[in-house]
Design an enzyme around this catalytic site. Structure first.
Site, PDB file in Angstrom:
ATOM      1  N   ASP A 179      -3.607   2.464  -5.297  1.00 28.72           N
ATOM      2  CA  ASP A 179      -2.347   2.476  -4.322  1.00 28.72           C
ATOM      3  C   ASP A 179      -2.091   0.794  -3.812  1.00 28.72           C
ATOM      4  OD1 ASP A 179      -3.830   2.862  -2.257  1.00 28.72           O
ATOM      5  OD2 ASP A 179      -2.300   4.297  -1.435  1.00 28.72           O
ATOM      6  N   GLU A 180      -2.971  -0.181  -3.963  1.00 27.06           N
ATOM      7  CA  GLU A 180      -3.086  -1.170  -3.010  1.00 27.06           C
ATOM      8  C   GLU A 180      -3.125  -2.623  -3.933  1.00 27.06           C
ATOM      9  OE1 GLU A 180      -6.168  -2.185   0.434  1.00 27.06           O
ATOM     10  OE2 GLU A 180      -6.066   0.045  -0.392  1.00 27.06           O
ATOM     11  N   ASP A 191       0.870  -1.246  -0.006  1.00 32.59           N
ATOM     12  CA  ASP A 191       0.103   0.026  -0.106  1.00 32.59           C
ATOM     13  C   ASP A 191       0.846   1.220  -0.014  1.00 32.59           C
ATOM     14  OD1 ASP A 191      -3.420   0.637   1.707  1.00 32.59           O
ATOM     15  OD2 ASP A 191      -1.705   2.074   0.975  1.00 32.59           O
TER      16      ASP A 191
HETATM   17  P1  TTP Z   1      -5.268   4.896   1.116  1.00 26.78           P
HETATM   18  O1  TTP Z   1      -4.082   3.964   0.824  1.00 26.78           O
HETATM   19  O2  TTP Z   1      -6.352   4.656   2.213  1.00 26.78           O
HETATM   20  O3  TTP Z   1      -4.337   6.329   1.936  1.00 26.78           O
HETATM   21  P2  TTP Z   1      -3.296   7.138   1.542  1.00 26.78           P
HETATM   22  O4  TTP Z   1      -2.375   6.229   0.710  1.00 26.78           O
HETATM   23  O5  TTP Z   1      -3.229   8.230   1.431  1.00 26.78           O
HETATM   24  O6  TTP Z   1      -2.426   7.116   2.959  1.00 26.78           O
HETATM   25  P3  TTP Z   1      -1.828   5.708   3.805  1.00 26.78           P
HETATM   26  O7  TTP Z   1      -2.029   4.561   2.790  1.00 26.78           O
HETATM   27  O8  TTP Z   1      -0.271   5.972   3.797  1.00 26.78           O
HETATM   28  O9  TTP Z   1      -2.154   5.707   4.986  1.00 26.78           O
HETATM   29  O10 TTP Z   1      -5.924   5.508  -0.195  1.00 26.78           O
HETATM   30  C1  TTP Z   1      -5.139   5.688  -1.237  1.00 26.78           C
HETATM   31  C2  TTP Z   1      -5.596   6.805  -1.912  1.00 26.78           C
HETATM   32  O11 TTP Z   1      -7.158   6.814  -2.122  1.00 26.78           O
HETATM   33  C3  TTP Z   1      -5.298   8.157  -1.199  1.00 26.78           C
HETATM   34  O12 TTP Z   1      -4.059   8.916  -1.418  1.00 26.78           O
HETATM   35  C4  TTP Z   1      -6.618   8.892  -1.708  1.00 26.78           C
HETATM   36  C5  TTP Z   1      -7.585   8.139  -2.019  1.00 26.78           C
HETATM   37  N1  TTP Z   1      -8.639   8.118  -0.953  1.00 26.78           N
HETATM   38  C6  TTP Z   1      -9.672   9.091  -1.059  1.00 26.78           C
HETATM   39  O13 TTP Z   1      -9.773   9.533  -2.152  1.00 26.78           O
HETATM   40  N2  TTP Z   1     -10.634   9.037   0.076  1.00 26.78           N
HETATM   41  C7  TTP Z   1     -10.502   8.487   1.042  1.00 26.78           C
HETATM   42  O14 TTP Z   1     -11.483   8.556   2.073  1.00 26.78           O
HETATM   43  C8  TTP Z   1      -9.265   7.499   1.128  1.00 26.78           C
HETATM   44  C9  TTP Z   1      -9.036   6.577   2.290  1.00 26.78           C
HETATM   45  C10 TTP Z   1      -8.343   7.548   0.075  1.00 26.78           C
HETATM   46 MG    MG Z   2      -2.139   4.179   0.824  1.00 28.43          MG
END
Ligand code: TTP
Ligand code: MG
Length: 374
Positions: free
Chosen positions: A108-109, A14
């Site tokens: 991103d996962e 991730d």
């Molecule tokens: P995540 O992987 O949940 O969050 P992140 O990559 O920003 O942070 P981290 O993994 O380090 O905790 O989500 C990936 C992307 O998806 C995030 O950059 C933006 C988008 N997203 C939204 O648009 N709305 C949301 O509520 C979430 C959680 C994510």
């Molecule tokens: Mg992320």
């Protein structure tokens, strides 16, 4: 005690603060500062906050106005979904170059099947280095015997985490964590568990099965208990046989004119169909989502005979669903979805990924999520 290699069969990868990290590549002068990617307008929500901004309590899905209050010095940037998709594509191409079986579950996962890799840890370290070199992104990785352990492990030490756990270690490490730590256990399920006195994963995993079955029914009850013990047999790639794509929009102010609602819905249906067609996707189930000013949220769906991405058909079904529902109060949010798509592991599926469209992940946390990847 060292973990046997056979127990390291799944990795969850991730990216850290994904949208923000991409923005920082373009704006290196902002590194080290609180940065927030959020839409504009009075009802915009935060999509990502840099870890510096998170220290002020800013987080995803929070109203942007609140984020500004919590951290007035943060730099606010508008989302650029095309750029995020492009970087995601490059990142996932590298993942696939290293590992054959990959299940992409978001931009991103991804889950990676490590079976058969000679040295899973070293392979993941190499992959991380390549992703960093090619995209400047850092990622967090969890490695474990199943998807559930891998997912929770990847979250445990963000950013740049690298956590390897077998099932017993996961149980021990997260014994006192709340059940909501697990994907699929959202606030509602957590509250129902708390009513039973089950406020930790240790308590959930050792609760009498009968108690959970009585409260949640046989399937969910047993599944919750299994999850509390980090038992999981989901296959990589198996979870997302059916995907959907949607567009939704929170209005700057509530709409109560049916004509305005119809126009907004038709515009989103058009955007959605263009995207479906561009990705060669079609689906049979057309749905709408309506959130009223009192936050009542309803979905309505209709399934057509043949998979479609036809603008006229999708629009007319969506408008009919809206007419039949006939919102009784002003509407805060409106969305349209085409579901039942043929399996497509493109990362572009699902997030509301259109300029001006905000996605609030309200499905996160509902019991229905137990059907999702982990
Ligand atoms: P995540 O992987 O949940 O969050 P992140 O990559 O920003 O942070 P981290 O993994 O380090 O905790 O989500 C990936 C992307 O998806 C995030 O950059 C933006 C988008 N997203 C939204 O648009 N709305 C949301 O509520 C979430 C959680 C994510
Ligand atoms: Mg992320």
């Amino acid at each position: 005690m060292p973990i046997e290699r056979t127990q390291l069969s799944v990795a969850h990868l991730d990216a850290d603060a994904f949208y923000v990290s991409i923005e920082l590549c373009r704006h290196p002068e902002l590194r080290g500062k609180p940065v927030v990617v959020a839409g504009s307008g009075p009802r915009a929500v935060v999509t990502t906050a840099s870890y510096e901004a998170r220290r002020y309590g800013v987080g995803s899905a929070m109203p942007a106005a609140r984020a500004r209050r919590l951290c007035p010095q943060a730099v606010f940037l508008p989302p650029d979904f095309a750029a995020y998709r492009e970087v995601s594509g490059r990142m996932m191409a590298l993942v696939r170059a290293h590992v054959e079986d990959v299940e992409v579950v978001g931009l991103d996962e991804a889950y990676l099947d490590l079976d058969g890799l000679h040295s899973p840890r070293a392979a993941m370290r190499r992959l991380l280095a390549e992703i960093k070199r090619a995209t400047q992104l850092t990622c967090s990785v969890g490695i474990g015997p199943n998807k559930l352990v891998a997912k929770v492990a990847s979250d445990a030490e963000k950013p740049a985490g690298f956590v390897v756990l077998d099932r017993e270690q996961a149980c021990a490490r997260f014994a006192s964590s709340p059940p909501g730590l697990l994907p699929g256990i959202g606030p509602k399920t957590a509250a129902r568990l708390a009513e039973l006195g089950l406020t930790t994963l240790a308590a959930l995993g050792s609760a009498p099965e009968q108690v959970l079955v009585e409260r949640f029914g046989p399937n969910l009850g047993r599944e919750l208990r299994r999850r509390g013990r980090f038992e999981h047999d989901g296959q990589i790639g198996a979870a997302r046989k059916v995907v959907s794509e949607s567009r939704e929009r929170t209005f700057d102010s509530d709409l109560d004119e049916i004509e305005q609602l119809r126009d907004a819905l038709a515009a989103m249906a058009r955007q959605l169909c263009v995207s479906l067609a561009a990705n060669g996707r079609r689906g049979r189930t057309i749905g709408i989502k309506v959130r009223l000013d009192d936050f009542t949220t309803v979905t309505r769906a209709h399934t057509v005979a043949e998979p479609t991405c036809d603008v006229e058909l999708v629009t007319s079904v969506a408008l009919r669903l809206l007419r039949d529902y006939a919102p009784a109060r002003p509407v805060r949010l409106l969305g349209v979805r085409v579901a039942g798509l043929a399996a497509a592991d493109s990362p572009a599926a699902d997030p509301g990924d259109q300029d001006g469209v905000e996605t609030v992940p309200e499905t996160r946390g509902s019991a229905a999520q137990l059907a999702l990847p982990v």
